[in-house]
Design a protein around this motif. Sequence first.
Motif, PDB file in Angstrom:
ATOM      1  N   THR A  10      46.706  37.945  41.108  1.00  0.00           N
ATOM      2  CA  THR A  10      45.559  37.390  40.380  1.00  0.00           C
ATOM      3  C   THR A  10      45.895  37.373  38.892  1.00  0.00           C
ATOM      4  O   THR A  10      46.678  38.190  38.417  1.00  0.00           O
ATOM      5  CB  THR A  10      44.276  38.202  40.636  1.00  0.00           C
ATOM      6  N   LYS A  11      45.295  36.430  38.194  1.00  0.00           N
ATOM      7  CA  LYS A  11      45.651  36.201  36.779  1.00  0.00           C
ATOM      8  C   LYS A  11      44.559  36.661  35.819  1.00  0.00           C
ATOM      9  O   LYS A  11      44.736  36.580  34.606  1.00  0.00           O
ATOM     10  CB  LYS A  11      45.898  34.699  36.536  1.00  0.00           C
ATOM     11  N   ASN A  12      43.424  37.073  36.352  1.00  0.00           N
ATOM     12  CA  ASN A  12      42.331  37.585  35.508  1.00  0.00           C
ATOM     13  C   ASN A  12      41.327  38.317  36.405  1.00  0.00           C
ATOM     14  O   ASN A  12      41.390  38.203  37.631  1.00  0.00           O
ATOM     15  CB  ASN A  12      41.673  36.427  34.717  1.00  0.00           C
ATOM     16  N   PRO A  13      40.416  39.082  35.797  1.00  0.00           N
ATOM     17  CA  PRO A  13      39.471  39.873  36.606  1.00  0.00           C
ATOM     18  C   PRO A  13      38.624  39.013  37.540  1.00  0.00           C
ATOM     19  O   PRO A  13      38.289  39.446  38.649  1.00  0.00           O
ATOM     20  CB  PRO A  13      38.589  40.563  35.555  1.00  0.00           C
ATOM     21  N   GLU A  14      38.280  37.810  37.101  1.00  0.00           N
ATOM     22  CA  GLU A  14      37.439  36.942  37.943  1.00  0.00           C
ATOM     23  C   GLU A  14      38.151  36.617  39.256  1.00  0.00           C
ATOM     24  O   GLU A  14      37.526  36.588  40.318  1.00  0.00           O
ATOM     25  CB  GLU A  14      37.078  35.642  37.212  1.00  0.00           C
ATOM     26  N   GLN A  15      39.460  36.361  39.181  1.00  0.00           N
ATOM     27  CA  GLN A  15      40.205  36.062  40.417  1.00  0.00           C
ATOM     28  C   GLN A  15      40.242  37.280  41.344  1.00  0.00           C
ATOM     29  O   GLN A  15      40.197  37.142  42.570  1.00  0.00           O
ATOM     30  CB  GLN A  15      41.635  35.610  40.092  1.00  0.00           C
ATOM     31  N   THR A  16      40.328  38.449  40.755  1.00  0.00           N
ATOM     32  CA  THR A  16      40.336  39.665  41.583  1.00  0.00           C
ATOM     33  C   THR A  16      38.989  39.832  42.276  1.00  0.00           C
ATOM     34  O   THR A  16      38.920  40.154  43.472  1.00  0.00           O
ATOM     35  CB  THR A  16      40.670  40.890  40.714  1.00  0.00           C
ATOM     36  N   LYS A  17      37.917  39.569  41.532  1.00  0.00           N
ATOM     37  CA  LYS A  17      36.574  39.647  42.138  1.00  0.00           C
ATOM     38  C   LYS A  17      36.429  38.612  43.247  1.00  0.00           C
ATOM     39  O   LYS A  17      35.859  38.880  44.309  1.00  0.00           O
ATOM     40  CB  LYS A  17      35.496  39.416  41.081  1.00  0.00           C
ATOM     41  N   LYS A  18      36.945  37.436  43.000  1.00  0.00           N
ATOM     42  CA  LYS A  18      36.865  36.351  43.982  1.00  0.00           C
ATOM     43  C   LYS A  18      37.582  36.732  45.282  1.00  0.00           C
ATOM     44  O   LYS A  18      37.089  36.476  46.391  1.00  0.00           O
ATOM     45  CB  LYS A  18      37.491  35.095  43.365  1.00  0.00           C
ATOM     46  N   LEU A  19      38.748  37.361  45.130  1.00  0.00           N
ATOM     47  CA  LEU A  19      39.486  37.805  46.316  1.00  0.00           C
ATOM     48  C   LEU A  19      38.671  38.836  47.097  1.00  0.00           C
ATOM     49  O   LEU A  19      38.585  38.780  48.334  1.00  0.00           O
ATOM     50  CB  LEU A  19      40.835  38.393  45.874  1.00  0.00           C
ATOM     51  N   GLY A  20      38.035  39.756  46.379  1.00  0.00           N
ATOM     52  CA  GLY A  20      37.160  40.737  47.032  1.00  0.00           C
ATOM     53  C   GLY A  20      36.026  40.049  47.756  1.00  0.00           C
ATOM     54  O   GLY A  20      35.692  40.383  48.904  1.00  0.00           O
ATOM     55  N   ASN A  21      35.463  39.066  47.105  1.00  0.00           N
ATOM     56  CA  ASN A  21      34.358  38.308  47.687  1.00  0.00           C
ATOM     57  C   ASN A  21      34.787  37.632  48.991  1.00  0.00           C
ATOM     58  O   ASN A  21      34.098  37.702  50.014  1.00  0.00           O
ATOM     59  CB  ASN A  21      33.901  37.277  46.638  1.00  0.00           C
ATOM     60  N   LEU A  22      35.961  37.017  48.968  1.00  0.00           N
ATOM     61  CA  LEU A  22      36.460  36.328  50.177  1.00  0.00           C
ATOM     62  C   LEU A  22      36.717  37.313  51.312  1.00  0.00           C
ATOM     63  O   LEU A  22      36.390  37.033  52.468  1.00  0.00           O
ATOM     64  CB  LEU A  22      37.757  35.579  49.855  1.00  0.00           C
ATOM     65  N   LEU A  23      37.304  38.453  50.985  1.00  0.00           N
ATOM     66  CA  LEU A  23      37.577  39.440  52.032  1.00  0.00           C
ATOM     67  C   LEU A  23      36.263  39.896  52.667  1.00  0.00           C
ATOM     68  O   LEU A  23      36.168  40.022  53.896  1.00  0.00           O
ATOM     69  CB  LEU A  23      38.363  40.636  51.469  1.00  0.00           C
ATOM     70  N   ALA A  24      35.252  40.120  51.834  1.00  0.00           N
ATOM     71  CA  ALA A  24      33.951  40.582  52.347  1.00  0.00           C
ATOM     72  C   ALA A  24      33.374  39.590  53.349  1.00  0.00           C
ATOM     73  O   ALA A  24      32.669  39.970  54.272  1.00  0.00           O
ATOM     74  CB  ALA A  24      32.980  40.800  51.193  1.00  0.00           C
ATOM     75  N   ARG A  25      33.670  38.325  53.154  1.00  0.00           N
ATOM     76  CA  ARG A  25      33.134  37.300  54.059  1.00  0.00           C
ATOM     77  C   ARG A  25      33.851  37.272  55.402  1.00  0.00           C
ATOM     78  O   ARG A  25      33.421  36.590  56.328  1.00  0.00           O
ATOM     79  CB  ARG A  25      33.201  35.925  53.393  1.00  0.00           C
ATOM     80  N   SER A  26      34.952  38.008  55.510  1.00  0.00           N
ATOM     81  CA  SER A  26      35.691  37.994  56.778  1.00  0.00           C
ATOM     82  C   SER A  26      35.572  39.304  57.565  1.00  0.00           C
ATOM     83  O   SER A  26      36.095  39.410  58.665  1.00  0.00           O
ATOM     84  CB  SER A  26      37.171  37.672  56.525  1.00  0.00           C
ATOM     85  N   VAL A  27      34.904  40.303  57.002  1.00  0.00           N
ATOM     86  CA  VAL A  27      34.809  41.576  57.728  1.00  0.00           C
ATOM     87  C   VAL A  27      33.611  41.578  58.670  1.00  0.00           C
ATOM     88  O   VAL A  27      32.605  40.925  58.419  1.00  0.00           O
ATOM     89  CB  VAL A  27      34.730  42.800  56.763  1.00  0.00           C
ATOM     90  N   LYS A  28      33.767  42.313  59.755  1.00  0.00           N
ATOM     91  CA  LYS A  28      32.710  42.379  60.777  1.00  0.00           C
ATOM     92  C   LYS A  28      32.539  43.821  61.254  1.00  0.00           C
ATOM     93  O   LYS A  28      33.510  44.528  61.479  1.00  0.00           O
ATOM     94  CB  LYS A  28      33.117  41.555  62.008  1.00  0.00           C
TER      95      LYS A  28
END
Length: 154
Positions: A10-28
């Motif tokens: 990731t190139k900035n904090p926003e991208q890191t947050k975005k990655l966290g956000n995407l992972l959260a959408r895939s957990v069950k």
Amino acid sequence: MVWQKTTYVTKNPEQTKKLGNLLARSVKRDRKSGQALVLALSGDLGAGKTNFIQGFARGLGIGETVNSPTFVIAKVYPVKKSKSGFKKFHHVDCYRLDDAADLAELDFEKVTADPDNIVAVEWPKIAGKFFGNNVLRLEFEVIGEEERRITINS
Ligand code: ADP
Ligand code: MG
């Protein structure tokens, strides 16, 4: 889960947050496992663990701002509108703990044994004995002023 061993830069904090956000959408939630899902986040101070968790919480539908629990060790947030099925999100920071006994005092064993829980743990080494098999390991590395390498192992 589709996340095997995957590395992101990731190139900035926003991208890191975005990655966290995407992972959260895939957990069950996996009720049959009899265990919480644990995210174990390792890496140096400032590597982006808390930023990632903030995005992750947002992806779970948590509206409250998630701040570092360093001084209180653990914070719990209700998960209301998530497809993930989890009911509570626990954010735990073991940075200031020198003994697993402190976690036992917090009933951490019960927290990780409840499949309704999703638990994000910063500085997870000391807490490892409380984790079951349902663990996603994330490594955070600083590779530049605003570059971070994030490796997810499922
Ligand atoms: P940790 O919880 O691992 O100690 P934090 O998420 O609290 O780390 O802090 C990360 C710090 O690094 C913040 O000050 C943030 O602004 C900065 N930063 C710079 N680039 C990034 C990036 N790509 N991802 C995450 N944080 C970054
Ligand atoms: Mg942190």
